[in-house]
Scaffold this active site. Structure first.
Site: not given
Ligand code: PGA
Length: 252
Positions: A9, A11, A94, A170
């Site tokens: 992903n 982002k 998400h 993260g």
């Protein structure tokens, strides 16, 4: 066993040129990792370039979101039909979409249905906040997200569920493999079984949240974990490939 999948992903990272370069780097190493579907999820604007870059390889492409309507006055949105031909997968629900862009279980459910209708494989994301975990509400929150996100769904082919504890995304504070397995093999799989009976056991379950080359094998060593949804570690071809190789080795 369900299909093994490692999805990156990306982002809101990478320009179109950077995305093409990153995809090419993944393609270069992909043949050495058979048995794991590698899925690259760049920003919308790079889907075409990434789809070009992976042509002729086994690497697949996914979007990070989509609208559930076919077309219309939805400024800034992208429809399922627009994704057809550009990608095979789509990440839905998400936690960043839920928290920052007001997505609800209802809109996520509409998106899952729309994705399936368009022949796209939904990667449905679920996961609890730290507060919910500390308040011992994690199981209820997660099973509720699974149930609501999949309401009215009867066909599980192509469906993927990703468990991403929000506190682990993260942050470098990955859930332990034991915690992840408790949720995935317990709450998520049991909920899926109550919805889909035996077909639930064919649904790929991915862990996400600070997954990296060093810890990926420990997750994949758990029977109920079939790969990962990788953020930060997916932004370099080498570390992404290392995650996939660790998953392959753990399942070999
Ligand atoms: P992370 O992100 O690997 O950087 O924690 C995972 C995700 O949000 O999908």
């Amino acid at each position: 066993m369900p299909d093994l999948v490692v999805a990156g992903n990306w982002k809101m990272n990478t320009t179109v040129a950077e995305a093409a370069t990153l995809a090419a780097g993944v393609v270069d190493g992909a043949a050495a990792i058979p048995g794991v579907a590698l899925v690259l999820c760049p920003p919308f604007v790079s889907l075409a370039a990434v789809s070009d870059a992976v042509k002729g390889s086994a690497v697949k492409v996914g979007a990070q979101n989509m609208h559930f309507q076919d077309s219309g006055a939805f400024t800034g949105e992208v429809s399922p039909g627009m994704l057809q031909g550009l990608c095979d997968y789509v990440i839905l629900g998400h936690s960043e979409r839920r928290q920052m862009f007001a997505e609800t279980d209802e809109s996520v459910n509409s998106k899952v249905k729309a994705a399936q209708a368009a022949g796209l494989k939904p990667i449905l994301c679920v996961g609890e906040t730290l507060e919910e975990r500390e308040g011992e509400k994690a199981s209820d929150v997660i099973s509720g997200q699974v149930r609501a996100g999949l309401e009215g769904i009867s066909d599980t082919s192509g469906l993927i569920v990703a468990y991403e504890p929000i506190w682990a995304i993260g942050t470098g504070q990955a859930a332990t493999p034991e915690t992840a397995a408790e949720v995935m093999g317990g709450v998520i799989l049991e909920t899926l079984r109550s919805l889909f009976a035996a077909a639930a056991d064919d649904i790929s379950l991915l862990y996400g949240g600070s997954m990296n080359a060093a810890n990926a094998g420990d997750y994949a060593a758990q029977d109920c974990i079939h790969g990962g949804l990788v953020g930060g570690a997916g932004l370099q071809a080498e570390s992404f490939l290392q995650v996939a190789a660790a998953v392959a080795a753990a399942k070999a």
